[in-house]
Design a protein around this motif. Structure first.
Motif, PDB file in Angstrom:
ATOM      1  N   ASP A  99       0.828  -1.217   0.000  1.00 23.91           N
ATOM      2  CA  ASP A  99       0.000   0.000   0.000  1.00 23.91           C
ATOM      3  C   ASP A  99       0.858   1.261   0.000  1.00 23.91           C
ATOM      4  N   LEU A 100       2.127   1.135   0.375  1.00 19.49           N
ATOM      5  CA  LEU A 100       3.021   2.295   0.446  1.00 19.49           C
ATOM      6  C   LEU A 100       3.977   2.364  -0.745  1.00 19.49           C
ATOM      7  N   ALA A 101       3.713   1.559  -1.765  1.00 20.61           N
ATOM      8  CA  ALA A 101       4.641   1.457  -2.895  1.00 20.61           C
ATOM      9  C   ALA A 101       4.866   2.791  -3.600  1.00 20.61           C
ATOM     10  N   ASP A 102       3.857   3.641  -3.642  1.00 19.88           N
ATOM     11  CA  ASP A 102       3.978   4.919  -4.341  1.00 19.88           C
ATOM     12  C   ASP A 102       4.395   6.068  -3.426  1.00 19.88           C
ATOM     13  N   GLU A 103       4.633   5.776  -2.154  1.00 14.91           N
ATOM     14  CA  GLU A 103       4.984   6.814  -1.187  1.00 14.91           C
ATOM     15  C   GLU A 103       6.501   6.975  -1.084  1.00 14.91           C
ATOM     16  N   ILE A 104       6.946   8.180  -0.765  1.00 14.41           N
ATOM     17  CA  ILE A 104       8.344   8.384  -0.381  1.00 14.41           C
ATOM     18  C   ILE A 104       8.473   7.944   1.078  1.00 14.41           C
ATOM     19  N   VAL A 105       9.197   6.873   1.303  1.00 12.48           N
ATOM     20  CA  VAL A 105       9.354   6.320   2.652  1.00 12.48           C
ATOM     21  C   VAL A 105      10.718   6.734   3.195  1.00 12.48           C
ATOM     22  N   LEU A 106      10.709   7.515   4.253  1.00 12.25           N
ATOM     23  CA  LEU A 106      11.949   8.004   4.858  1.00 12.25           C
ATOM     24  C   LEU A 106      12.652   6.882   5.626  1.00 12.25           C
ATOM     25  N   HIS A 107      13.984   6.897   5.586  1.00 14.23           N
ATOM     26  CA  HIS A 107      14.767   5.848   6.236  1.00 14.23           C
ATOM     27  C   HIS A 107      15.897   6.492   7.047  1.00 14.23           C
ATOM     28  N   PRO A 108      15.626   6.895   8.280  1.00 10.77           N
ATOM     29  CA  PRO A 108      16.645   7.607   9.077  1.00 10.77           C
ATOM     30  C   PRO A 108      17.840   6.712   9.387  1.00 10.77           C
ATOM     31  N   LEU A 109      18.962   7.349   9.645  1.00 10.00           N
ATOM     32  CA  LEU A 109      20.188   6.611   9.932  1.00 10.00           C
ATOM     33  C   LEU A 109      20.112   5.827  11.243  1.00 10.00           C
ATOM     34  N   ASP A 110      19.247   6.248  12.156  1.00 12.58           N
ATOM     35  CA  ASP A 110      19.104   5.528  13.422  1.00 12.58           C
ATOM     36  C   ASP A 110      17.898   4.581  13.412  1.00 12.58           C
ATOM     37  N   ASP A 111      17.470   4.165  12.248  1.00 11.38           N
ATOM     38  CA  ASP A 111      16.340   3.237  12.120  1.00 11.38           C
ATOM     39  C   ASP A 111      16.608   1.960  12.914  1.00 11.38           C
ATOM     40  N   VAL A 112      15.570   1.426  13.555  1.00  7.65           N
ATOM     41  CA  VAL A 112      15.745   0.244  14.414  1.00  7.65           C
ATOM     42  C   VAL A 112      14.999  -0.977  13.897  1.00  7.65           C
ATOM     43  N   LEU A 113      14.408  -0.892  12.710  1.00  6.25           N
ATOM     44  CA  LEU A 113      13.602  -2.008  12.207  1.00  6.25           C
ATOM     45  C   LEU A 113      14.433  -3.078  11.513  1.00  6.25           C
ATOM     46  N   GLY A 114      15.639  -2.768  11.111  1.00  5.64           N
ATOM     47  CA  GLY A 114      16.507  -3.797  10.545  1.00  5.64           C
ATOM     48  C   GLY A 114      16.023  -4.342   9.218  1.00  5.64           C
ATOM     49  N   TRP A 115      15.759  -3.473   8.270  1.00  5.44           N
ATOM     50  CA  TRP A 115      15.331  -3.909   6.944  1.00  5.44           C
ATOM     51  C   TRP A 115      16.432  -4.728   6.282  1.00  5.44           C
ATOM     52  N   GLU A 116      16.057  -5.805   5.602  1.00  2.74           N
ATOM     53  CA  GLU A 116      17.047  -6.619   4.911  1.00  2.74           C
ATOM     54  C   GLU A 116      17.664  -5.850   3.746  1.00  2.74           C
ATOM     55  N   GLU A 117      16.871  -5.091   3.037  1.00  2.00           N
ATOM     56  CA  GLU A 117      17.383  -4.281   1.938  1.00  2.00           C
ATOM     57  C   GLU A 117      17.115  -2.810   2.237  1.00  2.00           C
ATOM     58  N   ARG A 118      15.901  -2.384   2.007  1.00  2.00           N
ATOM     59  CA  ARG A 118      15.501  -1.011   2.326  1.00  2.00           C
ATOM     60  C   ARG A 118      14.000  -1.001   2.536  1.00  2.00           C
ATOM     61  N   PRO A 119      13.444   0.027   3.128  1.00  2.00           N
ATOM     62  CA  PRO A 119      12.002   0.086   3.344  1.00  2.00           C
ATOM     63  C   PRO A 119      11.244   0.064   2.023  1.00  2.00           C
ATOM     64  N   PRO A 120       9.941  -0.233   2.057  1.00  2.00           N
ATOM     65  CA  PRO A 120       9.145  -0.220   0.829  1.00  2.00           C
ATOM     66  C   PRO A 120       8.971   1.209   0.318  1.00  2.00           C
ATOM     67  N   GLY A 121       8.344   1.328  -0.830  1.00  2.00           N
ATOM     68  CA  GLY A 121       8.090   2.648  -1.392  1.00  2.00           C
ATOM     69  C   GLY A 121       9.301   3.222  -2.102  1.00  2.00           C
ATOM     70  N   ARG A 122       9.236   4.515  -2.377  1.00  2.00           N
ATOM     71  CA  ARG A 122      10.331   5.209  -3.067  1.00  2.00           C
ATOM     72  C   ARG A 122      11.258   5.857  -2.037  1.00  2.00           C
ATOM     73  N   PRO A 123      12.559   5.735  -2.220  1.00  2.00           N
ATOM     74  CA  PRO A 123      13.487   6.328  -1.239  1.00  2.00           C
ATOM     75  C   PRO A 123      13.579   7.840  -1.419  1.00  2.00           C
ATOM     76  N   ALA A 124      13.876   8.520  -0.315  1.00  2.00           N
ATOM     77  CA  ALA A 124      14.112   9.966  -0.377  1.00  2.00           C
ATOM     78  C   ALA A 124      15.505  10.221  -0.935  1.00  2.00           C
ATOM     79  N   LEU A 125      15.750  11.443  -1.343  1.00  3.84           N
ATOM     80  CA  LEU A 125      17.065  11.785  -1.903  1.00  3.84           C
ATOM     81  C   LEU A 125      18.162  11.600  -0.866  1.00  3.84           C
ATOM     82  N   GLU A 126      17.868  11.896   0.392  1.00  2.00           N
ATOM     83  CA  GLU A 126      18.844  11.733   1.465  1.00  2.00           C
ATOM     84  C   GLU A 126      18.182  11.058   2.663  1.00  2.00           C
ATOM     85  N   ARG A 127      18.986  10.362   3.433  1.00  2.00           N
ATOM     86  CA  ARG A 127      18.473   9.736   4.644  1.00  2.00           C
ATOM     87  C   ARG A 127      18.569  10.730   5.803  1.00  2.00           C
ATOM     88  N   PRO A 128      17.476  10.954   6.531  1.00  2.00           N
ATOM     89  CA  PRO A 128      17.538  11.847   7.689  1.00  2.00           C
ATOM     90  C   PRO A 128      18.519  11.306   8.730  1.00  2.00           C
TER      91      PRO A 128
END
Length: 263
Positions: A99-128
């Protein structure tokens, strides 16, 4: 030298989103002579704090280095997506990563979810740099952010809300301490987080037997005495039937006659 500096203490580190208040209250009730020192540390730095000896134990996010740290998993958090209150996603109670495939999904440097690759959706230009920075970007309409529920509540804003993401990675919280520093105080805190009673905590002298136990034995003895009295009473009753009691009067000529009937 005496005084508060010589008093033993227990140092507990905890990461953002974890609330140790309940366990701290129980500690202060059970061990009032052992001050509990609470220190919040970044999730990424929790292991270093424990291994450097700056804390006796910590409430940390999994995973941890199990070759050097012991850990008792406590609970696993729900993952949510943080969104503006007027976002289309708010129409549903739960969403999926698709459901979030078309969203810009932010991925901060202190993320704690441990994604195997990256979060779903479109990545932002920079990681917060931090989760707090990412929340500010969500409020500005730049994108959306996935995080554990406790962090969403910690960074709550009136203009933002969240929805559960059913198929996203989840964050587990554990009590951890160095392998070579399993002290009695650590065991005391383990007992508290596991819900042990005071008497079941290891290393504590058991309380004296409750006062009710001895009377229980007395009651049994009293019951035997009472049983003996009942048995004695039966013997006495039997004796009365054999002649010790008042004999019954027999009806007949030899017995007492009643009043004559009127004719």
């Amino acid at each position: 030298m005496t005084g508060s500096e010589d008093r033993p203490s227990f140092r507990l580190a905890y990461v953002p989103g974890v609330t140790p208040d309940k366990w701290a209250r129980i500690w202060n009730e059970r061990l009032p002579d052992v001050p509990l020192s609470l220190t919040q540390v970044p999730a990424a730095g929790a292991e270093g704090v424990l291994l450097d000896g700056d804390a006796d134990a910590g409430l940390v996010r999994l995973p941890v280095d199990r070759t050097r740290l012991s850990a008792i998993p406590l609970y696993t958090e729900t993952t949510v997506v943080v969104i503006p209150k007027d976002h289309l996603v708010t129409a549903a109670d739960e969403v999926t990563a698709e459901d979030l495939a078309d969203e810009i999904v932010l991925h901060p440097l202190d993320d704690v979810l441990g994604w195997e690759e990256r979060p779903p959706g479109r990545p932002a230009l920079e990681r917060p740099a931090t989760t707090a920075d990412a929340v500010e970007l969500v409020a500005a309409g730049i994108g959306v952010l996935l995080m554990p529920l406790s962090l969403a509540r910690l960074h709550h804003r009136k203009d933002l809300t969240y929805r559960t993401v059913t198929d996203a990675p989840q964050s587990g919280v554990a009590l951890s301490w160095p392998e070579d520093a399993h002290t009695d105080r650590v065991e005391d805190f383990i007992g508290i987080v596991r819900g042990r009673t005071v008497n079941s905590t290891r290393g504590r002298q058991p309380d004296p037997a409750p006062a009710g136990r001895k009377p229980a034995a007395g009651k049994q003895q009293s019951g035997k005495q009472q049983s003996g009295k009942q048995q004695s009473g039966k013997q006495q009753t039997g004796g009365a039937r054999r002649g010790g009691g008042t004999p019954r009067k027999k009806s007949g000529s030899g017995g007492a006659r009643g009043k004559p009937r009127r004719r």
